[in-house]
Design a protein around this motif. Structure first.
Motif, PDB file in Angstrom:
ATOM      1  N   TRP A 279       0.848  -1.196   0.000  1.00 47.88           N
ATOM      2  CA  TRP A 279       0.000   0.000   0.000  1.00 47.88           C
ATOM      3  C   TRP A 279       0.888   1.252   0.000  1.00 47.88           C
ATOM      4  O   TRP A 279       0.668   2.195  -0.766  1.00 47.88           O
ATOM      5  N   GLY A 280       1.892   1.281   0.865  1.00 46.66           N
ATOM      6  CA  GLY A 280       2.778   2.432   0.953  1.00 46.66           C
ATOM      7  C   GLY A 280       3.553   2.654  -0.339  1.00 46.66           C
ATOM      8  O   GLY A 280       3.745   3.793  -0.772  1.00 46.66           O
ATOM      9  N   GLN A 285       4.262   6.314  -4.963  1.00 50.65           N
ATOM     10  CA  GLN A 285       4.443   6.493  -6.404  1.00 50.65           C
ATOM     11  C   GLN A 285       3.495   7.562  -6.951  1.00 50.65           C
ATOM     12  O   GLN A 285       3.833   8.281  -7.887  1.00 50.65           O
ATOM     13  N   ASP A 286       2.302   7.647  -6.357  1.00 47.00           N
ATOM     14  CA  ASP A 286       1.302   8.626  -6.817  1.00 47.00           C
ATOM     15  C   ASP A 286       1.500  10.000  -6.170  1.00 47.00           C
ATOM     16  O   ASP A 286       1.002  11.000  -6.674  1.00 47.00           O
ATOM     17  N   ALA A 287       2.194  10.046  -5.037  1.00 45.49           N
ATOM     18  CA  ALA A 287       2.337  11.299  -4.284  1.00 45.49           C
ATOM     19  C   ALA A 287       3.671  11.969  -4.592  1.00 45.49           C
ATOM     20  O   ALA A 287       4.514  12.169  -3.707  1.00 45.49           O
ATOM     21  N   ALA A 292       8.615  15.053  -3.158  1.00 44.35           N
ATOM     22  CA  ALA A 292       9.511  16.172  -3.472  1.00 44.35           C
ATOM     23  C   ALA A 292       9.726  17.056  -2.250  1.00 44.35           C
ATOM     24  O   ALA A 292      10.833  17.552  -2.014  1.00 44.35           O
ATOM     25  N   GLN A 293       8.679  17.253  -1.452  1.00 41.17           N
ATOM     26  CA  GLN A 293       8.811  18.066  -0.244  1.00 41.17           C
ATOM     27  C   GLN A 293       9.745  17.397   0.769  1.00 41.17           C
ATOM     28  O   GLN A 293      10.484  18.083   1.487  1.00 41.17           O
ATOM     29  N   VAL A 294       9.742  16.069   0.824  1.00 41.22           N
ATOM     30  CA  VAL A 294      10.674  15.353   1.703  1.00 41.22           C
ATOM     31  C   VAL A 294      12.104  15.562   1.197  1.00 41.22           C
ATOM     32  O   VAL A 294      13.026  15.841   1.974  1.00 41.22           O
ATOM     33  N   LEU A 306       2.276  10.291   7.538  1.00 39.21           N
ATOM     34  CA  LEU A 306       1.033  10.626   8.244  1.00 39.21           C
ATOM     35  C   LEU A 306       0.041  11.327   7.317  1.00 39.21           C
ATOM     36  O   LEU A 306      -1.172  11.080   7.396  1.00 39.21           O
ATOM     37  N   ARG A 307       0.546  12.178   6.438  1.00 42.75           N
ATOM     38  CA  ARG A 307      -0.340  12.847   5.484  1.00 42.75           C
ATOM     39  C   ARG A 307      -0.982  11.837   4.534  1.00 42.75           C
ATOM     40  O   ARG A 307      -2.168  11.959   4.198  1.00 42.75           O
ATOM     41  N   LEU A 308      -0.204  10.837   4.102  1.00 40.93           N
ATOM     42  CA  LEU A 308      -0.758   9.807   3.228  1.00 40.93           C
ATOM     43  C   LEU A 308      -1.834   9.006   3.949  1.00 40.93           C
ATOM     44  O   LEU A 308      -2.870   8.683   3.370  1.00 40.93           O
ATOM     45  N   LEU A 309      -1.602   8.721   5.223  1.00 41.49           N
ATOM     46  CA  LEU A 309      -2.596   7.983   6.001  1.00 41.49           C
ATOM     47  C   LEU A 309      -3.884   8.800   6.161  1.00 41.49           C
ATOM     48  O   LEU A 309      -4.990   8.269   6.014  1.00 41.49           O
TER      49      LEU A 309
END
Length: 316
Positions: A279-280, A285-287, A292-294, A306-309
């Motif tokens: 899942w991660g 891959q989609d985010a 890029a922000q990381v 956490l934002r993805l969750l």
């Protein structure tokens, strides 16, 4: 993949329970593809059957497939129905896998008591995919009494197989450095039995002595099991019968000490972790913007996760 109507799903389940091999193949395909109907089949079938699950691992070229082929013969001599899952790593670039282990097991392709399926690891960080455990559950439900899970023996797969199998067989060869690499990789701690294959080559006795010395320093195993070492020549079948008896002895040890249930729970835990990992992988891959922000130091990996969750809990 085309959707299956509920009636078709019921028909597939009925044919599976009647022992239709084509229904088994279809079910495995659905599960490996992550299809929702594959999950429905798993829920209906999981927990049926109790196979003796043997994981076979070792470095590429150690002769794992040829040795597995010989072990299949030994199991068939004893009247056991045998399932084989041969797991090859997927390319991190193309996603493809060769899936060629069946070539060395062709003698069994007309035996109705043997079913061989090749699987790809599907990017599971060098290890086994959760689909492998799901496929294992289907083979158990189909009534196979012994299941061999063969991995390519690189990366995380050697450790993963110990979480999936009841008995882990590590295959080494007299080739230079094999034993030393086993010590360094930590796989000494996960193997229940050792096979020194291609023992007819020079250096076999040296490998056995190195293994014995290392095992003397290894921590005790559950129930006091001491991993035995078997010299084999898979090409001729030499030593394979004794190795098979060793596999059976380990299974009886697990039964005598009540260790099998713990193995089954660890297998289920591994499957859940694999689903989370997959899942991660898909979500990151989609985010692309979040990743890029990381990379720019605007977010920590934990904050991004956490934002993805949270995004999963509500539509974006």
């Amino acid at each position: 993949m085309a959707e299956l109507a509920p009636v078709a799903l019921e028909d597939l389940l009925e044919r599976f329970q009647k022992g239709d091999v084509r229904a088994l193949a279809r079910a495995l395909t659905l599960v490996e593809a992550g299809h929702p109907l594959g999950q429905a089949l798993l829920k209906a079938l999981r927990g049926r059957g109790r196979a003796k699950v043997v994981g076979v691992t070792g470095s590429p070229g150690a002769g794992k497939s040829t040795l597995t082929d010989r072990l299949i013969l030994e199991a068939r001599k004893r009247g056991e129905r045998v399932g084989v899952l041969a797991v090859d790593p997927s390319s991190p670039f193309t996603g493809g896998a060769i899936l060629g282990d069946r070539i060395r097991m062709m003698r069994h392709h007309q035996d109705p008591g043997v079913y061989i399926r090749s699987l790809a690891s599907r990017g599971a960080l060098g290890g086994l995919a959760g689909a492998t455990v799901a496929a294992l559950s289907l083979l158990e439900a189909f009534g196979f009494e012994r299941i061999f899970v063969e991995t390519v023996g690189v990366g995380q797969s050697e450790v993963d197989i110990a979480r999936v199998a009841d008995t882990t067989l590590l295959v080494l060869t007299p080739a230079a450095g094999d034993a030393v690499q086993a010590f360094k990789a930590g796989v000494m701690e996960i193997a229940d039995l050792f096979a020194v294959n291609k023992f007819d080559l020079p250096g076999g006795e040296r490998i056995i002595q190195e293994l014995k010395s290392a095992l003397e320093l290894a921590p005790p195993r559950p129930g006091g099991w001491r991993p035995p070492i078997y010299p084999t020549v898979a090409a001729t079948g030499e030593g394979v019968e004794a190795l098979f008896e060793g596999l059976e002895a380990h299974h009886q040890h697990l039964l005598a000490h009540g260790l099998l249930e713990g193995h089954r729970l660890e297998r289920a835990r591994f499957e859940v972790e694999s689903v989370i990992q997959e899942w991660g992988r898909r979500r990151t891959q989609d985010a692309k913007e979040l990743v890029a922000q990381v990379a720019q130091g605007l977010l920590s990996p934990e904050e991004a996760a956490l934002r993805l969750l949270k995004a999963e809990e509500r539509p974006l």
